[in-house]
Write a protein that holds these residues in place. Sequence first.
Motif, PDB file in Angstrom:
ATOM      1  N   ARG A   1     -15.113 -14.997   0.400  1.00 45.12           N
ATOM      2  CA  ARG A   1     -16.171 -14.772  -0.586  1.00 45.12           C
ATOM      3  C   ARG A   1     -15.641 -14.985  -2.000  1.00 45.12           C
TER       4      ARG A   1
ATOM      5  N   VAL B   1     -15.240 -18.813  -2.567  1.00 42.84           N
ATOM      6  CA  VAL B   1     -16.522 -19.509  -2.701  1.00 42.84           C
ATOM      7  C   VAL B   1     -17.116 -19.247  -4.075  1.00 42.84           C
ATOM      8  N   ARG B   2     -17.048 -18.019  -4.543  1.00 52.18           N
ATOM      9  CA  ARG B   2     -17.601 -17.687  -5.857  1.00 52.18           C
ATOM     10  C   ARG B   2     -16.845 -18.405  -6.970  1.00 52.18           C
TER      11      ARG B   2
ATOM     12  N   LYS C   1     -15.285 -21.298  -6.779  1.00 52.35           N
ATOM     13  CA  LYS C   1     -15.453 -22.756  -6.761  1.00 52.35           C
ATOM     14  C   LYS C   1     -16.827 -23.195  -7.275  1.00 52.35           C
ATOM     15  N   ASN C   2     -17.868 -22.653  -6.641  1.00 53.31           N
ATOM     16  CA  ASN C   2     -19.211 -23.091  -7.026  1.00 53.31           C
ATOM     17  C   ASN C   2     -20.216 -22.073  -6.522  1.00 53.31           C
TER      18      ASN C   2
ATOM     19  N   ASN D   1     -23.529 -22.353  -3.554  1.00 59.38           N
ATOM     20  CA  ASN D   1     -23.198 -21.751  -2.270  1.00 59.38           C
ATOM     21  C   ASN D   1     -23.884 -20.404  -2.087  1.00 59.38           C
TER      22      ASN D   1
ATOM     23  N   ARG E   1     -24.364 -19.398   1.541  1.00 62.65           N
ATOM     24  CA  ARG E   1     -23.073 -19.085   2.158  1.00 62.65           C
ATOM     25  C   ARG E   1     -22.553 -17.732   1.691  1.00 62.65           C
ATOM     26  N   ILE E   2     -22.743 -17.412   0.436  1.00 66.32           N
ATOM     27  CA  ILE E   2     -22.296 -16.127  -0.095  1.00 66.32           C
ATOM     28  C   ILE E   2     -23.059 -14.986   0.565  1.00 66.32           C
TER      29      ILE E   2
END
Length: 627
Positions: free
Chosen positions: A294, A297-298, A300-301, A305, A308-309
């Motif tokens: 998590r 992902v936060r 990067k973009n 996402n 996905r988050i």
Amino acid sequence: MTAATCKKYVPEVLAVGYASLGVCYLLNLIAGDSKFTNGLGSIPILAVLVLALRFWRRDLSGIESRKQLKRRIAFVLVTGFLLGMAFVMGYQLRLLGMTSLGVKGKLWILVISGGLSLAFAPVVNLFYACLDRFEGGRWQTTCGERWIRRSFPVSFLVIYVCWIPAFLAYYPAIMSYDFHRQCIEAVRGFAFFNSYQPIAHTFLIWTALQLGNAVGSPEIGMAVLTLVQMAVLALAMAACCRLIAGLTGRKWPVVVTVFVFALLPVHAVLSLSMTKDILFTAFFTLFLCLFMERRFVRQKNAEGNAVRIVLLDVGMVLTGILCIFFRNNAVYAILVFTVFAVLWSKRQRAELLALCLLVVFAGSWLKEEIRVTMGAGEGSKVEMFSVPLMQVARAAKNHRDELTTEQWYLCDSIVPEYAWEYYYMPIADGIKNNVAVTTYDAWKNDLPQMFSDWLKLGMAFPNDYIDAFLGLTSGYWFPDDVSHAEMLGYGKDTDWGLLYTFNVSKNDWFDGVESKSFLPGVRKLYSDVVNGNTYYNWPVVSALFKPATYCWILFLTMLGLLYVRKYRKLVVCMLPFWYLMTLLLGPTALTRYAYPLYVLGPVLIAWLFAKADWNVDTDECEAKENC
């Protein structure tokens, strides 16, 4: 000899002499002699120390910054000191059953540990020098996101398939540890469930037995549960492999990790063991892996996402709640982890706080509601008091003839007098089981008074209190500990040893689940290792079987992150660290209790040495996270 020459060599001579003092005393302990001797036998040791310390000095001479030089020396000596103290106290407990007595004795341990810190310095220095080199950009990414994604399913399949021979060797499951208690509850029905063992796990055993009854074979029911448990654990390990691939950007660390997970007998045997700790380890690992994923992902973009988050958030909540379902101490580890995670987060603090608090409160509430709805009994919490009970029992047993009337009464009110003789340093079962049916009800409702009495006794017998704690937990901090693998016996022809593999499914209400080995040769190989403890004879590899190894991996990861000033990255270590802190208050040090650290060990190493949080395209992320 000129003054300049003296100034050059006198510090070196003093350092070598002091280091020799520590090494000679430690070698005497290993040889079974607690007395300090320093004869001609120390000459080879002196020669080795001279060469090693000169090598260390030459390596330090390459550090141009005086501030960085002082930092390196400080971290090396502190780490060496902690290792030295662990070895000295561990071998004293093994040889003497206690550590050096009194203030002078404890000062002697500190003095010897200081000498060992110098002796260990050249080796420990390699660890910190390696960190500096990787911080300098020596770790280069060689694989992309596509390979990282593929590492998850491939790792899962390899690990799972490699465990199948163990499954056939121990078919349908390894039903040891607390299985006898849970099997009785499962056979007799929900009204006999008790929260002393996790109701969620007992329910799974009940489900397996019901499935077995439906198909006419309890063995098939247990086999299905075992295969599911193997799959869940393999998924958690595959998640670790994916993280390692992302953190390092290299293939070989993933290959090594898969090799260890798939082929180390500890993992194969425990994957079949019907104890709560295995599924707990899987959910604990997945919770931390999802938290890290998590985070990546936060960084990067986050906007691209969102779905996905949300999925990662749901996964965190579910696995966190399941952690609490399967181990009572998980709630404390997650709660403290929440505090550090929120404090060290730069963004989305409120979101992270809400997520973790939801896990804690929903998990605790649901667990109690399920217990009440099922009509299950509430288990005794006496295990929480294992350390103070063992401390009182040790003091009472060792000083029975010296106790005053008041002290005798205080000891007897906490641990009954007849149970004092059951004190056994590495495990609290003999004490806590007797207390549970005698004095526990008398003092559990007046804990302030109980702890006041416990503290009063501790002031009178401090050495016994210290040694009781150290003896009970040595498996977690003593690198050469064997008590965790020998406390109840071991041998190739037994089912004891490092891991317990006996079958305790039979009881007064149930004929039991029959164990049948389809691969007896494979079972013998595993039995030699985990029951006969033949891994003692395996150089280097034997360390992979010991809980202390993985505890030290955690400690060194934390020290390493402090050294390279990656303070925010420490948040990942907080969950396993505070879980370990709860284990230090437990009834003994066993492999299954520390199993989450076995699985997370490779992730912690990758987390420490990774140049950035996620090595693929993360230069910007690294710059944001450094402080």
